[in-house]
Motif scaffolding. Sequence first.
Motif, PDB file in Angstrom:
ATOM      1  N   HIS A  29     -75.011 -34.194  33.967  1.00  0.00           N
ATOM      2  CA  HIS A  29     -73.977 -34.780  34.818  1.00  0.00           C
ATOM      3  C   HIS A  29     -74.563 -35.279  36.133  1.00  0.00           C
ATOM      4  CE1 HIS A  29     -70.331 -32.606  32.799  1.00  0.00           C
ATOM      5  NE2 HIS A  29     -70.927 -33.494  32.016  1.00  0.00           N
ATOM      6  N   ASN A  30     -74.260 -36.547  36.455  1.00  0.00           N
ATOM      7  CA  ASN A  30     -74.812 -37.115  37.678  1.00  0.00           C
ATOM      8  C   ASN A  30     -73.877 -36.931  38.877  1.00  0.00           C
ATOM      9  OD1 ASN A  30     -72.973 -38.928  36.474  1.00  0.00           O
ATOM     10  ND2 ASN A  30     -73.913 -40.693  37.441  1.00  0.00           N
ATOM     11  N   ARG A  31     -72.614 -36.574  38.627  1.00  0.00           N
ATOM     12  CA  ARG A  31     -71.674 -36.384  39.733  1.00  0.00           C
ATOM     13  C   ARG A  31     -71.379 -34.904  39.930  1.00  0.00           C
ATOM     14  NH1 ARG A  31     -67.136 -41.263  39.614  1.00  0.00           N
ATOM     15  NH2 ARG A  31     -68.574 -42.902  40.322  1.00  0.00           N
ATOM     16  N   TYR A  33     -68.915 -32.313  42.502  1.00  0.00           N
ATOM     17  CA  TYR A  33     -67.797 -32.268  43.439  1.00  0.00           C
ATOM     18  C   TYR A  33     -67.628 -30.844  43.978  1.00  0.00           C
ATOM     19  CZ  TYR A  33     -66.398 -36.559  40.963  1.00  0.00           C
ATOM     20  OH  TYR A  33     -66.359 -37.809  40.398  1.00  0.00           O
ATOM     21  N   TYR A  48     -68.256 -35.171  47.453  1.00  0.00           N
ATOM     22  CA  TYR A  48     -68.874 -35.377  46.161  1.00  0.00           C
ATOM     23  C   TYR A  48     -70.201 -36.110  46.283  1.00  0.00           C
ATOM     24  CZ  TYR A  48     -68.462 -40.275  44.507  1.00  0.00           C
ATOM     25  OH  TYR A  48     -68.632 -41.616  44.284  1.00  0.00           O
ATOM     26  N   GLN A  50     -73.141 -38.380  44.014  1.00  0.00           N
ATOM     27  CA  GLN A  50     -73.603 -39.069  42.816  1.00  0.00           C
ATOM     28  C   GLN A  50     -75.125 -39.004  42.879  1.00  0.00           C
ATOM     29  OE1 GLN A  50     -71.425 -42.065  40.976  1.00  0.00           O
ATOM     30  NE2 GLN A  50     -73.190 -43.373  40.522  1.00  0.00           N
ATOM     31  N   ASN A  51     -75.696 -38.312  41.937  1.00  0.00           N
ATOM     32  CA  ASN A  51     -77.108 -37.937  42.007  1.00  0.00           C
ATOM     33  C   ASN A  51     -77.330 -37.180  43.325  1.00  0.00           C
ATOM     34  OD1 ASN A  51     -77.691 -39.194  39.474  1.00  0.00           O
ATOM     35  ND2 ASN A  51     -77.487 -41.160  40.538  1.00  0.00           N
ATOM     36  N   SER A  94     -68.557 -30.751  37.914  1.00  0.00           N
ATOM     37  CA  SER A  94     -69.496 -31.828  37.640  1.00  0.00           C
ATOM     38  C   SER A  94     -68.949 -32.726  36.543  1.00  0.00           C
ATOM     39  CB  SER A  94     -70.874 -31.278  37.253  1.00  0.00           C
ATOM     40  OG  SER A  94     -70.864 -30.681  35.969  1.00  0.00           O
ATOM     41  N   GLY A  97     -70.423 -40.103  35.465  1.00  0.00           N
ATOM     42  CA  GLY A  97     -69.690 -41.028  36.302  1.00  0.00           C
ATOM     43  C   GLY A  97     -70.448 -42.306  36.542  1.00  0.00           C
ATOM     44  N   GLN A 105     -63.814 -33.736  34.776  1.00  0.00           N
ATOM     45  CA  GLN A 105     -64.687 -32.852  35.521  1.00  0.00           C
ATOM     46  C   GLN A 105     -64.638 -31.463  34.907  1.00  0.00           C
ATOM     47  OE1 GLN A 105     -63.836 -33.094  39.766  1.00  0.00           O
ATOM     48  NE2 GLN A 105     -63.551 -35.312  39.587  1.00  0.00           N
TER      49      GLN A 105
ATOM     50  N   THR B  98     -64.448 -43.083  42.771  1.00  0.00           N
ATOM     51  CA  THR B  98     -65.194 -41.855  43.037  1.00  0.00           C
ATOM     52  C   THR B  98     -64.901 -40.784  42.011  1.00  0.00           C
ATOM     53  OG1 THR B  98     -63.472 -40.880  44.429  1.00  0.00           O
ATOM     54  CG2 THR B  98     -65.086 -42.305  45.504  1.00  0.00           C
ATOM     55  N   LYS B 100     -62.695 -38.569  42.407  1.00  0.00           N
ATOM     56  CA  LYS B 100     -62.179 -37.354  43.043  1.00  0.00           C
ATOM     57  C   LYS B 100     -60.737 -37.131  42.618  1.00  0.00           C
ATOM     58  CE  LYS B 100     -60.421 -39.278  47.366  1.00  0.00           C
ATOM     59  NZ  LYS B 100     -60.575 -39.313  48.835  1.00  0.00           N
TER      60      LYS B 100
END
Lengths: 116, 113
Positions: A29-31, A33, A48, A50-51, A94, A97, A105, B98, B100
């Motif tokens: 997972h690259n994202r 949160y 959050y 991203q990478n 995670s 994304g 998630q 995003t 979120k």
Amino acid sequence: DTGVSQDPRHKITKRGQNVTFRCDPISEHNRLYWYRQTLGQGPEFLTYFQNEAQLEKSRLLSDRFSAERPKGSFSTLEIQRTEQGDSAMYLCASSLGGGGAFYEQYFGPGTRLTVT
Amino acid sequence: AQSVAQPEDQVNVAEGNPLTVKCTYSVSGNPYLFWYVQYPNRGLQFLLKYITGDNLVKGSYGFEAEFNKSQTSFHLKKPSALVSDSALYFCAAAFSNTGKLIFGQGTTLQVKP
């Protein structure tokens, strides 16, 4: 077990102390949160990644909060000079994304922080 | 402001009966909608999502949800409730690239034998 782990599961600290939490996401997972959940409420978004890039921070994230994801893998959330109002469950999630696609998630078990 | 509402704090249903947990959203644009379940001392578990396409989506453990754009709702349903379905259920929406999530306040489902 979703595959997202958080450490510690519980943390009790005195007001004014610093605390750090760790989150290990699902490896592909690259994202990643961070959310905060108080009793009787739904989780609230904090920030959050991203990478390794932190792309958004909520207004809830005061200057006392900082988060990092140094190599795009695990992440840490630090709270400096804790206050009683910081007592909450801190959740990490995670997902895949990017590219305009939406993915679910996966949440870790959370770290419950109690500030005395 | 973007928001998600779950109008019922608690839903009680007898085992074997159908259940519905309600969710409405307020947003400009197209939302992406999710349901999660939280058991005591456990993390949030993903149940299902609506991104696009068929308004009726099926998810884990026999749950399904119906997206209704005109009523801005995304109610969670199950034809026959189990005692083990008793838990805290959260509706959530993602409104931007995003990803979120904005969560509702949660609904406690109690299924009685």
